[in-house]
Design a protein around this motif. Structure first.
Motif, PDB file in Angstrom:
ATOM      1  N   UNK A   1       0.829  -1.192   0.000  1.00 62.34           N
ATOM      2  CA  UNK A   1       0.000   0.000   0.000  1.00 62.34           C
ATOM      3  C   UNK A   1       0.871   1.254   0.000  1.00 62.34           C
ATOM      4  N   UNK A   2       0.532   2.199  -0.862  1.00 60.81           N
ATOM      5  CA  UNK A   2       1.231   3.484  -0.929  1.00 60.81           C
ATOM      6  C   UNK A   2       0.187   4.590  -0.941  1.00 60.81           C
ATOM      7  N   UNK A   3       0.375   5.580  -0.081  1.00 60.12           N
ATOM      8  CA  UNK A   3      -0.480   6.771  -0.093  1.00 60.12           C
ATOM      9  C   UNK A   3       0.418   7.987  -0.270  1.00 60.12           C
ATOM     10  N   UNK A   4       0.047   8.824  -1.231  1.00 59.26           N
ATOM     11  CA  UNK A   4       0.740  10.087  -1.452  1.00 59.26           C
ATOM     12  C   UNK A   4      -0.287  11.195  -1.245  1.00 59.26           C
TER      13      UNK A   4
ATOM     14  N   UNK B   1      -2.425   2.035  -4.834  1.00 58.29           N
ATOM     15  CA  UNK B   1      -1.967   3.418  -4.802  1.00 58.29           C
ATOM     16  C   UNK B   1      -3.139   4.314  -4.414  1.00 58.29           C
ATOM     17  N   UNK B   2      -2.934   5.126  -3.401  1.00 62.29           N
ATOM     18  CA  UNK B   2      -3.956   6.044  -2.902  1.00 62.29           C
ATOM     19  C   UNK B   2      -3.385   7.453  -3.003  1.00 62.29           C
TER      20      UNK B   2
ATOM     21  N   UNK C   1       5.907   2.760 -12.273  1.00 56.07           N
ATOM     22  CA  UNK C   1       7.141   2.450 -11.562  1.00 56.07           C
ATOM     23  C   UNK C   1       7.040   1.300 -10.573  1.00 56.07           C
ATOM     24  N   UNK C   2       5.896   1.157  -9.933  1.00 55.04           N
ATOM     25  CA  UNK C   2       5.754   0.150  -8.871  1.00 55.04           C
ATOM     26  C   UNK C   2       5.237  -1.170  -9.420  1.00 55.04           C
ATOM     27  N   UNK C   3       5.544  -2.263  -8.724  1.00 48.60           N
ATOM     28  CA  UNK C   3       4.935  -3.546  -9.100  1.00 48.60           C
ATOM     29  C   UNK C   3       3.410  -3.435  -9.003  1.00 48.60           C
TER      30      UNK C   3
END
Length: 165
Positions: A82-85, A118-119, A111-113
């Motif tokens: 999990x990625x949050x920007x 992505x949030x 870029x990411x697997x």
């Protein structure tokens, strides 16, 4: 970029110095390496530039230079993929916030697997239509539709193109 600037005179900040990773304890090229906050902010997975180098759609500055993105605005949970920007537009009524958020999403998608969720969020209280923007930037169907629009894709690609500073 864009004619008729929303924020004609943005504050421009110094870029942070790029940190070099020193942990090379794992030399197995097939092992899975954890992805952390710095990796996302300073992402370089066989590409020419980083998330911190995404350019503002209105100005010839990076999102880092305008403090739209900072390292602290990135949250990562590698275990949960999990990625949050969270980004902060330079003005409360920024009409380019959707393009900025879409540019960040596209950069991370490229870029990411694919296992990563992505949030993308607008910082609380930083935009007049915060709730609508957050919904739009995280709706798969709306994002897919936006990426079918050649004009939007051109704007996103312009934001993602290296500036060669």
């Amino acid at each position: 970029m864009v004619s008729g600037l929303i924020n004609e005179n943005p504050t421009v900040y110094e870029r942070k110095e790029r940190r070099v990773r020193t942990d090379s304890s794992n030399n197995d090229e097939y092992s899975v390496e954890p992805i952390d906050q710095l990796e996302i902010f300073d992402i370089l997975l066989l590409q020419l530039h980083h998330i911190r180098d995404i350019r503002d759609p209105e100005h010839p500055y990076s999102l880092e230079q305008l403090k739209v993105l900072t390292e602290d605005s990135v949250e990562v949970d590698d275990g949960k993929s999990y990625v949050r920007v969270t980004f902060t537009p330079t003005v409360e009524h920024c009409s380019m916030a959707t393009i900025i958020g879409l540019s960040v999403r596209v950069k991370l998608m490229r870029s990411l697997p694919s296992r990563y969720k992505i949030d993308i969020r607008v910082a609380p209280g930083s935009h007049a239509t915060e709730a609508a923007l957050n919904k739009q930037l995280n709706d798969k169907e709306r994002v897919a539709a936006a990426l079918e629009n050649p004009n939007l894709v051109e704007m996103v690609d312009e934001c993602l193109s290296p500036s060669f500073e």
